[in-house]
Design a protein around this motif. Sequence first.
Motif, PDB file in Angstrom:
ATOM      1  N   GLU A 173      -9.876  -3.563  -7.126  1.00 37.37           N
ATOM      2  CA  GLU A 173      -9.848  -4.830  -7.033  1.00 37.37           C
ATOM      3  C   GLU A 173      -8.966  -5.414  -6.033  1.00 37.37           C
ATOM      4  O   GLU A 173      -8.889  -6.157  -5.372  1.00 37.37           O
ATOM      5  N   ARG A 174      -7.454  -5.030  -6.552  1.00 34.13           N
ATOM      6  CA  ARG A 174      -6.431  -5.577  -6.151  1.00 34.13           C
ATOM      7  C   ARG A 174      -6.368  -5.430  -4.394  1.00 34.13           C
ATOM      8  O   ARG A 174      -5.721  -5.958  -3.932  1.00 34.13           O
ATOM      9  N   LEU A 175      -6.753  -3.955  -4.284  1.00 31.27           N
ATOM     10  CA  LEU A 175      -6.636  -3.704  -2.870  1.00 31.27           C
ATOM     11  C   LEU A 175      -7.521  -4.603  -2.020  1.00 31.27           C
ATOM     12  O   LEU A 175      -7.163  -4.801  -0.850  1.00 31.27           O
ATOM     13  N   ARG A 176      -8.660  -4.741  -2.506  1.00 32.22           N
ATOM     14  CA  ARG A 176      -9.502  -5.518  -1.437  1.00 32.22           C
ATOM     15  C   ARG A 176      -8.865  -7.027  -1.297  1.00 32.22           C
ATOM     16  O   ARG A 176      -8.956  -7.767  -0.332  1.00 32.22           O
ATOM     17  N   SER A 235      -2.903  -3.652   2.572  1.00 32.29           N
ATOM     18  CA  SER A 235      -2.762  -3.721   1.124  1.00 32.29           C
ATOM     19  C   SER A 235      -1.803  -2.665   0.477  1.00 32.29           C
ATOM     20  O   SER A 235      -1.116  -2.893  -0.647  1.00 32.29           O
ATOM     21  N   PHE A 236      -1.703  -1.727   1.265  1.00 35.08           N
ATOM     22  CA  PHE A 236      -0.546  -0.753   0.613  1.00 35.08           C
ATOM     23  C   PHE A 236       0.942  -1.079   0.499  1.00 35.08           C
ATOM     24  O   PHE A 236       1.412  -1.041  -0.785  1.00 35.08           O
ATOM     25  N   THR A 237       1.285  -1.706   1.578  1.00 35.61           N
ATOM     26  CA  THR A 237       2.654  -2.453   1.491  1.00 35.61           C
ATOM     27  C   THR A 237       2.854  -3.391   0.449  1.00 35.61           C
ATOM     28  O   THR A 237       3.759  -3.658  -0.043  1.00 35.61           O
ATOM     29  N   SER A 238       1.481  -4.278   0.478  1.00 34.93           N
ATOM     30  CA  SER A 238       1.487  -5.472  -0.364  1.00 34.93           C
ATOM     31  C   SER A 238       1.466  -5.001  -1.847  1.00 34.93           C
ATOM     32  O   SER A 238       2.386  -5.443  -2.806  1.00 34.93           O
ATOM     33  N   LEU A 239       0.871  -3.823  -2.294  1.00 34.49           N
ATOM     34  CA  LEU A 239       0.725  -3.371  -3.699  1.00 34.49           C
ATOM     35  C   LEU A 239       2.076  -2.385  -4.017  1.00 34.49           C
ATOM     36  O   LEU A 239       2.406  -2.533  -5.077  1.00 34.49           O
ATOM     37  N   ASN A 297       3.253  -3.858   8.213  1.00 31.15           N
ATOM     38  CA  ASN A 297       1.732  -4.210   8.487  1.00 31.15           C
ATOM     39  C   ASN A 297       1.488  -5.162   7.427  1.00 31.15           C
ATOM     40  O   ASN A 297       0.938  -5.261   6.275  1.00 31.15           O
ATOM     41  N   ILE A 298       1.761  -6.642   8.010  1.00 33.85           N
ATOM     42  CA  ILE A 298       1.568  -7.881   7.508  1.00 33.85           C
ATOM     43  C   ILE A 298       0.887  -8.792   8.164  1.00 33.85           C
ATOM     44  O   ILE A 298       0.882  -8.533   9.403  1.00 33.85           O
ATOM     45  N   VAL A 299       0.457  -9.814   7.582  1.00 30.50           N
ATOM     46  CA  VAL A 299       0.135 -11.120   8.411  1.00 30.50           C
ATOM     47  C   VAL A 299       1.551 -11.752   8.909  1.00 30.50           C
ATOM     48  O   VAL A 299       1.817 -12.464   8.033  1.00 30.50           O
ATOM     49  N   TYR A 300       1.860 -11.863  10.252  1.00 32.28           N
ATOM     50  CA  TYR A 300       2.732 -12.762  10.406  1.00 32.28           C
ATOM     51  C   TYR A 300       2.560 -14.240  10.804  1.00 32.28           C
ATOM     52  O   TYR A 300       1.330 -14.509  11.520  1.00 32.28           O
ATOM     53  N   THR A 301       3.180 -14.960  10.316  1.00 32.55           N
ATOM     54  CA  THR A 301       3.075 -16.443  10.589  1.00 32.55           C
ATOM     55  C   THR A 301       4.392 -17.125  10.839  1.00 32.55           C
ATOM     56  O   THR A 301       5.627 -16.625  10.539  1.00 32.55           O
TER      57      THR A 301
END
Length: 690
Positions: free
Chosen positions: A320-323, A332-336, A471-475
Amino acid sequence: MALLSFSRSFTLLSSPFHFFSSRSIRRRRSFVCSLSTATDVRSRSAVLWFKHDLRLDDHPALSAAETHRFVLPLYVFDRRILSRYSDDMLELLLFALEDLRNSLKEQGSNLMIQYGCAENVIKELVKEVKATDVFIEEEVEYEMRQLIGVVKKTLETSSSLDWNLDIVMWRTPFYDVKNLKELPASYNDFKKQKLLPTSPLLPATLPVVETELDWGPLPTFSDLKEFIKEKLGKPEESWNLMKEMPAEVLLKENLSKSSETIPKSLNDKSIEQRRRDKSVFVTRKGDIVGGGTNTLLNALAAYLRYLEGTARDDWQEVHERLRNAETREGASFTSLFGPALCLGIISRRRVHYEAIKYEKERNAGFLSPFGYSAASVAAAADAVCSMEWFWLLALKSQVSNEGLYSIRIWRWRGHLIQYTVVGLEGPAILLVHGFGAFLEHYRDNINAIAEHGNHVWGITLLGFGQSEKPNIVYTELLWAEMLRDFIIEVVGEPVHLVGNSIGGYFVSIVASLWPSLVKSVILMNTAGNVIPEFSSHRFTSERQTSAAARLGAQLLLFYLRLNIRNTLKNFYPTKTNRADDWLINEMLRASYDPGVTVVLESIFSFDLSIPLNYLLEGYEEKVLILQGMKDPLLDSKAKLAILKEHCTGLAIRELDAGHCPHDEQPQKVNSIVCEWVVAVERKLTANSYS
């Protein structure tokens, strides 16, 4: 420094431990010590200082120390280390230390917990237990390397240590790199070497501790926060509080002129409930994997097997957290798992080993030359390989001085960032580059501006140059938060912000949201619009990546590689020779880094809807516009005209240059910047006395 080699073999290790170095601080001599054959190994005692290696699994120093007669595992709560951590990281740290201590106790050992300055704590413990070795993991961050240097010097100069003491520096080798100085500058060239990742080590077993020692208690989270705050002054504490407010929330508050409700953190009771439920998401926010190594390995197994589905509650929670964390493919991997990797609860090569092992299980023992069969495997394997590459680049920059400036490393949200500083005193000036550039783009500005009595900082933003490209969303808000944190954590005082191109837009956001950090703003051919009757409904925080954006980034990258020389020359219309081989090669080098296409995707999702006339409100007579009038990207005359009309109190200087006036006309720009800083400082001083 001498090299330690190990003839003892390990089941999962393919090469010897040549990633150890040992230094005798009592006898100035070089030696090679094989711990498996030395006759006095089992009579030796060691202090093993844990920092960012909070595990027993795949720990080379523990594997080396387990042959000693006595080993004292140590963690020091040192404010110089802890002050760099967010609340999430502090929570993760406490859970990891609790698990590490329990794991050591199961072996008959323990983890000593101490508070204070690491150099003093280690010196006293070395003296108390008569240690012959001190094991310290090598670091790449500038502040951590400085701290290790202080520890070494303290031990070297201590008159109370009258025996031979060896400081053993170690690291966990992902690749078998023989000589860092010969590491290729380009990831493309590095891949051609076809180095295979080394295998992880099995958990070490330390000797039973029979000595009576005061091991010390683990603090609670609130106690730890109080400990960190004890030495902070009010200005430092207020600045640290700035980092807790996301730029998006602050911007929305400013736009709406009302206080927006911020979601409250989960309370301690909910944390305890999740621990009882054996959740791996134990921090207050509940969005990163935490706990000990075995917990991480279980979560990793769940992550890798996402496509299989499961009836296990703990694995379903990971899925669920992956999604939720999959903001773009593989993110998701770097985030988690990124924070746990940063603390060393699990090693990068263990992650890679487990990912490849699972991939082989899926494919009857084979690896396809066409890529991985599961997106989760690709996300994990690619992430740790990318982390290792940038770690090697960072380490190389610390052991060899090959660039234009002395490079330092800062870790921001787990990612490695390059920066430099020149000058020891004077007003602080922070130079921010444009899209696709790096701190060395100010090659003829940093030293020259510093020579006029300024303290000049240059930074390579996340995603550019030799800084990491996760691998993230850059803003634009992400980069603004990064600059905010750099000023707070590294510079430590208000700055004059200088930005070129999109970097100018980033510094404008910083100036608007955190004015106490900024003395003045200098914008050089800045990105950003002017909207006369701006209303807040134009702003949206939604960012989505798409297949079209990914394809666009790949095509753009291909085009830029083929046409980079002509493209750069167009940016330097009056001095095309400044688009030289050095600049071209540096940009080409960065274009082959892992993650570069992810950064390029951000071009298709930039939100410049917050106009410059809004961001620069309140900075009358504190904004200098330097405009290259031959900029091929925009109509400079029209841009200046609308800025003059809708932004009050601007100082404007027109230059015979293109998009990068600081690099095309460095002498003129340096002179203007220095004069501007002197004038602003004079006004600030006068106002402080009025």
